[in-house]
Design an enzyme around this catalytic site. Structure first.
Site, PDB file in Angstrom:
ATOM      1  CB  SER A   1      -0.850   0.017   1.270  1.00  0.00           C
ATOM      2  OG  SER A   1      -1.457   1.279   1.438  1.00  0.00           O
TER       3      SER A   1
ATOM      4  CE1 TYR B   1      -4.061  -2.145   4.956  1.00  0.00           C
ATOM      5  CE2 TYR B   1      -3.144   0.057   4.670  1.00  0.00           C
ATOM      6  CZ  TYR B   1      -3.709  -1.080   4.134  1.00  0.00           C
ATOM      7  OH  TYR B   1      -3.924  -1.171   2.770  1.00  0.00           O
TER       8      TYR B   1
END
Ligand SMILES: NC(=O)c1ccc[n+]([C@@H]2O[C@H](COP(=O)([O-])OP(=O)(O)OC[C@H]3O[C@@H](n4cnc5c(N)ncnc54)[C@H](OP(=O)(O)O)[C@@H]3O)[C@@H](O)[C@H]2O)c1
Length: 252
Positions: free
Chosen positions: A150, A164
């Site tokens: 990401s 995350y």
């Protein structure tokens, strides 16, 4: 040099895809099955009735990737489903991004330890467990691994939580390590790092981020899936250890 047409008597190529039920995973399964691949999917829920590809229910494995024992059980099950013991691609796409009450960002200060462990198990440990568990099958097919990281792995993001983001940074580093270790066995390992893709994972307020993205729009799930496809096929035969940004220029 002229390109030779694809041979028709080659065995069907097989993709193992985690997190196939929604979003980027769903677009990926559609892209590969349209190209004639068999796609084995993994996620926690049963195969959804409204799914468009043939063979889907038989090739779906229900697994909770946050549970290491269940993940090991799924690896055994996957091996049993590979007729020649060959796996042509593994796409580690399943990922979780928990939020605090009301959708607020979970920071390094307010993330519970159990949440860090849960996020790392799904986003980081499950990918390496699957890749190691299936390394012989990938080697036989001279296969390819794609880890879905990401943009949050390389910068503080206004909505993505700390667990995350750090799990995705670790997954990017793991991609590098795996490329070095799996390369001599003929397996390529790359990552894709999406930016703001139009899926359920996005938070309210994403419109503000989009204003600053050079292409001024969200990405679509198919724009991600087609790069995953390239990384699993001949076009990228000399690409390994790369992390491809798919973000409309958000990283510049
Ligand atoms: N969308 C974006 O803008 C964006 C940006 C950057 C990176 N990414 C990354 O791209 C990947 C896909 O994102 P997405 O937005 O398409 O996600 P999504 O719509 O939230 O889908 C997540 C998928 O993972 C599966 N999953 C979640 N927890 C699981 C578990 N414990 N065990 C097995 N499967 C599990 C879900 O299926 P079940 O619920 O059935 O288990 C679902 O298929 C993720 O790794 C995400 O971090 C997305």
């Amino acid at each position: 040099m002229p390109l030779s047409p694809p041979s028709t008597n080659q065995p069907q190529r097989i993709l193992l895809l985690t997190g196939a039920s929604r979003g980027i995973g769903h677009a990926t399964v559609k892209r590969f099955s349209a190209a004639g691949w068999r796609v084995i999917t993994c996620s926690r829920h049963a195969f959804p009735e409204n799914c468009p590809w043939a063979g889907g229910p038989e090739d779906h494995i229900q697994v909770d990737l946050s549970n290491p024992q269940d993940t090991l059980r799924a690896i055994d099950e996957i091996k049993r489903r590979l007729p020649q013991g060959e796996l042509h691609a593994l796409v580690n796409n399943a990922g979780i991004s928990p939020k605090a009450e009301g959708g607020a960002r979970l920071s390094t200060i307010n993330t519970a330890f159990e949440t860090w462990q849960h996020v790392f198990q799904v986003n980081f440990f499950a990918p390496i467990m699957l890749a190691r568990g299936l390394v012989d099958e990938l080697e036989r097919a001279k296969g390819s691994v794609v880890n879905v990281t990401s943009i949050a792995g390389s910068r503080v993001h206004p909505f993505a939580g700390s667990a995350y983001s750090t799990s995705k940074a670790a997954l990017a580093a793991l991609t590098r390590e795996m490329a070095a270790d799996f390369g001599p066995r003929g397996i390529r390992v790359n990552a894709i790092a999406p930016g703001e893709i139009d899926t359920a994972i996005l938070s309210p307020g994403t419109e503000k981020i989009v204003e600053h993205i050079p292409l001024h729009r969200l990405g679509t799930t198919d724009e991600v899936a087609k790069i995953v496809y390239v990384l699993c096929t001949e076009t990228s035969s000399y690409v390994t250890g790369a992390e491809i940004h798919i973000n409309g220029g958000q990283h510049v």
